[in-house]
Design a protein around this motif. Structure first.
Motif, mmCIF file in Angstrom:
data_model
loop_
_atom_site.group_PDB
_atom_site.id
_atom_site.type_symbol
_atom_site.label_atom_id
_atom_site.label_comp_id
_atom_site.label_asym_id
_atom_site.label_seq_id
_atom_site.Cartn_x
_atom_site.Cartn_y
_atom_site.Cartn_z
ATOM 1 N N THR A 1 0.848 -1.207 0.000
ATOM 2 C CA THR A 1 0.000 0.000 0.000
ATOM 3 C C THR A 1 0.880 1.253 0.000
ATOM 4 O O THR A 1 0.628 2.201 -0.757
ATOM 5 N N PHE A 2 1.937 1.242 0.833
ATOM 6 C CA PHE A 2 2.840 2.404 0.841
ATOM 7 C C PHE A 2 3.603 2.525 -0.475
ATOM 8 O O PHE A 2 3.830 3.628 -0.964
ATOM 9 N N MET A 3 3.990 1.385 -1.055
ATOM 10 C CA MET A 3 4.712 1.447 -2.336
ATOM 11 C C MET A 3 3.842 2.157 -3.382
ATOM 12 O O MET A 3 4.306 3.036 -4.117
ATOM 13 N N ILE A 4 2.566 1.787 -3.425
ATOM 14 C CA ILE A 4 1.681 2.386 -4.427
ATOM 15 C C ILE A 4 1.382 3.844 -4.079
ATOM 16 O O ILE A 4 1.302 4.696 -4.973
ATOM 17 N N ALA A 5 1.262 4.151 -2.798
ATOM 18 C CA ALA A 5 1.006 5.546 -2.404
ATOM 19 C C ALA A 5 2.180 6.439 -2.831
ATOM 20 O O ALA A 5 1.980 7.549 -3.339
ATOM 21 N N VAL A 6 3.406 5.946 -2.648
ATOM 22 C CA VAL A 6 4.587 6.724 -3.063
ATOM 23 C C VAL A 6 4.562 6.899 -4.582
ATOM 24 O O VAL A 6 4.754 8.009 -5.105
ATOM 25 N N ALA A 7 4.286 5.809 -5.294
ATOM 26 C CA ALA A 7 4.261 5.874 -6.769
ATOM 27 C C ALA A 7 3.173 6.837 -7.235
ATOM 28 O O ALA A 7 3.407 7.670 -8.130
ATOM 29 N N ALA A 8 1.980 6.760 -6.631
ATOM 30 C CA ALA A 8 0.849 7.580 -7.097
ATOM 31 C C ALA A 8 1.092 9.063 -6.860
ATOM 32 O O ALA A 8 0.596 9.899 -7.616
ATOM 33 N N THR A 9 1.853 9.396 -5.813
ATOM 34 C CA THR A 9 2.131 10.818 -5.545
ATOM 35 C C THR A 9 3.408 11.277 -6.246
ATOM 36 O O THR A 9 3.866 12.395 -6.016
ATOM 37 N N LYS A 10 4.012 10.388 -7.055
ATOM 38 C CA LYS A 10 5.270 10.683 -7.771
ATOM 39 C C LYS A 10 6.385 11.019 -6.768
ATOM 40 O O LYS A 10 7.247 11.856 -7.016
ATOM 41 N N GLY A 11 6.311 10.365 -5.621
ATOM 42 C CA GLY A 11 7.269 10.632 -4.560
ATOM 43 C C GLY A 11 8.504 9.741 -4.663
ATOM 44 O O GLY A 11 8.740 9.078 -5.683
ATOM 45 N N ASP A 12 9.264 9.696 -3.579
ATOM 46 C CA ASP A 12 10.505 8.909 -3.535
ATOM 47 C C ASP A 12 10.728 8.568 -2.061
ATOM 48 O O ASP A 12 10.997 9.467 -1.258
ATOM 49 N N ALA A 13 10.571 7.300 -1.698
ATOM 50 C CA ALA A 13 10.666 6.970 -0.267
ATOM 51 C C ALA A 13 11.180 5.559 -0.058
ATOM 52 O O ALA A 13 11.090 4.706 -0.937
ATOM 53 N N LEU B 1 -4.008 -0.994 -6.328
ATOM 54 C CA LEU B 1 -3.420 -0.933 -7.674
ATOM 55 C C LEU B 1 -4.363 -0.177 -8.615
ATOM 56 O O LEU B 1 -3.915 0.630 -9.438
ATOM 57 N N ALA B 2 -5.666 -0.414 -8.467
ATOM 58 C CA ALA B 2 -6.635 0.297 -9.312
ATOM 59 C C ALA B 2 -6.507 1.806 -9.128
ATOM 60 O O ALA B 2 -6.627 2.568 -10.095
ATOM 61 N N ALA B 3 -6.238 2.236 -7.887
ATOM 62 C CA ALA B 3 -6.122 3.674 -7.624
ATOM 63 C C ALA B 3 -4.926 4.280 -8.348
ATOM 64 O O ALA B 3 -4.887 5.493 -8.600
ATOM 65 N N LEU B 4 -3.932 3.448 -8.691
ATOM 66 C CA LEU B 4 -2.793 3.934 -9.494
ATOM 67 C C LEU B 4 -3.129 3.855 -10.980
ATOM 68 O O LEU B 4 -2.824 4.770 -11.747
ATOM 69 N N LEU B 5 -3.801 2.774 -11.381
ATOM 70 C CA LEU B 5 -4.080 2.571 -12.813
ATOM 71 C C LEU B 5 -5.081 3.589 -13.352
ATOM 72 O O LEU B 5 -5.090 3.852 -14.557
ATOM 73 N N VAL B 6 -5.914 4.171 -12.494
ATOM 74 C CA VAL B 6 -6.866 5.176 -13.009
ATOM 75 C C VAL B 6 -6.123 6.371 -13.601
ATOM 76 O O VAL B 6 -6.703 7.123 -14.383
ATOM 77 N N LEU B 7 -4.839 6.536 -13.244
ATOM 78 C CA LEU B 7 -4.057 7.655 -13.776
ATOM 79 C C LEU B 7 -3.001 7.203 -14.789
ATOM 80 O O LEU B 7 -2.194 8.014 -15.244
ATOM 81 N N ALA B 8 -3.006 5.891 -15.132
ATOM 82 C CA ALA B 8 -2.008 5.392 -16.108
ATOM 83 C C ALA B 8 -2.494 5.658 -17.537
ATOM 84 O O ALA B 8 -3.680 5.858 -17.759
ATOM 85 N N GLY C 1 -7.446 5.154 -18.324
ATOM 86 C CA GLY C 1 -6.667 6.147 -17.580
ATOM 87 C C GLY C 1 -7.131 7.568 -17.891
ATOM 88 O O GLY C 1 -7.490 7.871 -19.030
ATOM 89 N N VAL C 2 -7.168 8.415 -16.861
ATOM 90 C CA VAL C 2 -7.515 9.832 -17.054
ATOM 91 C C VAL C 2 -6.314 10.687 -16.637
ATOM 92 O O VAL C 2 -5.397 10.197 -15.970
ATOM 93 N N LEU D 1 -8.835 4.562 -1.629
ATOM 94 C CA LEU D 1 -9.347 5.941 -1.636
ATOM 95 C C LEU D 1 -8.326 6.903 -1.031
ATOM 96 O O LEU D 1 -8.198 8.044 -1.476
ATOM 97 N N ILE D 2 -7.586 6.430 -0.036
ATOM 98 C CA ILE D 2 -6.524 7.277 0.530
ATOM 99 C C ILE D 2 -5.472 7.552 -0.545
ATOM 100 O O ILE D 2 -5.031 8.692 -0.734
ATOM 101 N N ILE D 3 -5.077 6.503 -1.278
ATOM 102 C CA ILE D 3 -4.071 6.686 -2.339
ATOM 103 C C ILE D 3 -4.596 7.684 -3.376
ATOM 104 O O ILE D 3 -3.884 8.606 -3.803
ATOM 105 N N ALA D 4 -5.861 7.515 -3.772
ATOM 106 C CA ALA D 4 -6.440 8.428 -4.768
ATOM 107 C C ALA D 4 -6.456 9.856 -4.225
ATOM 108 O O ALA D 4 -6.100 10.808 -4.925
ATOM 109 N N GLY D 5 -6.828 10.005 -2.955
ATOM 110 C CA GLY D 5 -6.881 11.337 -2.348
ATOM 111 C C GLY D 5 -5.507 11.984 -2.274
ATOM 112 O O GLY D 5 -5.352 13.180 -2.525
ATOM 113 N N LEU D 6 -4.483 11.185 -1.960
ATOM 114 C CA LEU D 6 -3.127 11.726 -1.843
ATOM 115 C C LEU D 6 -2.591 12.195 -3.190
ATOM 116 O O LEU D 6 -1.793 13.132 -3.268
ATOM 117 N N SER D 7 -3.018 11.528 -4.274
ATOM 118 C CA SER D 7 -2.441 11.832 -5.599
ATOM 119 C C SER D 7 -3.234 12.918 -6.325
ATOM 120 O O SER D 7 -2.926 13.257 -7.450
#
Ligand code: UD1
Length: 426
Positions: free
Chosen positions: A238-250, A310-317, A356-357, A376-382
């Motif tokens: 979950t954290f890996m995807i949250a970092v990826a979705a926010t274009k972060g580095d952790a 993963l879906a929360a990341l793919l909606v932006l792919a 993707g949007v 939803l947290i991942i989507a909200g963060l990104s």
């Protein structure tokens, strides 16, 4: 009733320490009652499902003490033969493990049908089949599963369906049964190996956990043990995807990279940079991601518990991604909520098609279950703008201090109590 309020658009940076595995802890805590000596468990996640499991042990008569936030001592000597209270059993899925441990200890167990996330039909036929094959009589009356036996005898059990819960219940019931039990078509998840390691550290004789054939030679007695629970593969993912979705580095610390491989390999295909170290992974987010097709499967396949995130990341792919849910009948209830934020998802049975949007927009949404809430947290963060997530009690069942850990990585997320007057109006 509480909610999370997220002001999104901030990159996650720095590092995060992953807690102990929820699904391992929920199997290991009831297993303590298979011995008659105190046990000390370390790296126990501070989550609501663990609190419920410990509460059940206390109600049965165990002495449970916190040595520190994540270390617990459990003395099971005073445990009595009594039913698990309905109000506790119905709050989570893993209450069904008390069936096997009470049956093993007293040759009699009464446990109300479990609760847990609403992911569609979740029968218990494989659990009851394994108890019956070990010579117990089982019935369900008035919502309570009753299992009893004069003796439990080892036998060969073939699971008709790969089931994490039934595999664990079979191991717990067989560990002190008379003779050899062979489980075939067993689940292979990391928490099954962790339970076997814990039981073996108590004097059990279990071989093959992590493969689809597990051999259990029954022993007369187990002794107390000190044991550290493995890190949570799903929290790490979950954290890996949250970092990826926010274009972060952790840096995600306290993980077993091997357990993350099914997740890491999909993330790399999408374009996320993942660097593996001994007990940590570094995730470097990118500006754009590529579409992917995914089917969830039992371990070592892609875990169903990571599907919503993963879906929360793919909606932006870029392009069209297809998710095929291979385990549960109804695990796309979050799609409606992501649509409120502008995601383009259509669902047909166990398949979701995601176009993707460019971006999402903040919106009020509801966590329909534990991992849906994480998505939803991942989507909200990104997303730029404010996302308010209701029904966060689902999220807190399975994540240890998720908002605090995210804040330490730079996220703007706070927890607010919904006032009584607004609660009544909802
Ligand atoms: C466990 C996990 C859950 C995870 C799931 C799949 C715990 C507490 N929960 O749930 O987080 O999503 O594994 O990895 O560890 N089935 C039957 N008959 C049975 C048992 C299961 O048909 O007797 C079916 C289920 O409906 C489902 C599939 O088998 O379609 C897998 O379920 P199972 O592996 O048993 O999941 P749980 O143990 O409930």
């Amino acid at each position: 009733m509480e909610k999370f309020i997220i002001n999104g658009g901030r990159k996650l940076r720095g590092e995060v320490e992953i807690s102990g595995a929820k699904n391992a802890a929920l199997a290991i805590i009831p297993a303590v009652m298979l011995c008659d000596e105190p046990c000390v468990l370390e790296n126990v996640p501070a989550i609501n499902d663990v609190s419920i499991s410990l509460q059940i042990l206390r109600e049965l008569g165990a002495d449970v003490k916190f040595i520190d936030r994540t270390t617990i001592s459990i003395d099971p000597r005073m445990i009595q033969d009594m039913p698990v209270p309905y109000e506790l059993a119905r709050k989570m899925r893993a209450s069904y493990y008390f069936l096997a441990t009470l049956l093993s200890r007293f040759k009699h167990a009464r446990v109300p049908m479990p609760g847990g996330c609403d992911l569609g039909d979740r029968p218990m036929d494989q659990h009851l089949k394994c108890f019956r094959e070990l010579s117990a009589k089982c019935s369900i009356e008035n919502g309570i599963v009753d299992a009893r036996a004069d003796f439990l005898f080892g036998t060969q059990i073939y699971f008709d369906k790969v089931s994490v819960g039934a595999t664990i219940n079979a191991m717990l019931a067989a560990v002190k049964a008379e003779g050899l039990t062979i489980l075939e078509n067993a689940a292979k998840e990391p928490h099954i190996v962790d339970l076997a390691n814990f039981l073996n550290s108590m004097g059990a004789d279990i071989m093959g956990a992590g493969t689809d054939v597990i051999k259990i030679k029954g022993v007369n007695r187990l002794h107390g043990a000190e044991y550290a629970i493995i890190p949570d593969q799903i929290e790490a993912g979950t954290f890996m995807i949250a970092v990826a979705a926010t274009k972060g580095d952790a840096l995600i610390k306290n993980v077993i990279p091997k357990h993350l491989e099914p997740i890491t390999s999909k993330l790399r295909k999408i374009g996320v940079v993942v660097m593996e170290y001994d007990d940590s992974v570094r995730v470097i987010g990118q500006e754009t991601y590529e579409r992917i097709n995914v089917k969830t499967m039992p371990h070592p396949g892609f875990p169903t518990d990571m599907q919503p995130q993963l879906a929360a990341l793919l909606v932006l792919a870029r392009g069209t991604s297809i998710i095929n849910e291979g385990i549960f009948d109804n695990r796309f209830r979050y799609a409606d909520e992501l649509r409120r934020m502008g995601a383009d998802i259509s669902v047909d049975g166990k398949v979701a098609v995601i176009e993707g949007v460019d971006h999402l927009t903040g919106a009020p949404v509801k966590a329909t279950d534990l991992r849906a809430g994480a998505a939803l947290i991942i989507a909200g963060l990104s997303t730029r703008g404010t996302t308010e997530i209701e029904d966060i009690q689902h999220i807190e069942r399975g994540y240890d201090n998720l908002d605090g850990k995210l804040r330490a990585m730079g996220a703007d997320i706070v927890k607010r109590t919904v006032p009584e007057s607004i609660r009544q109006a909802i």
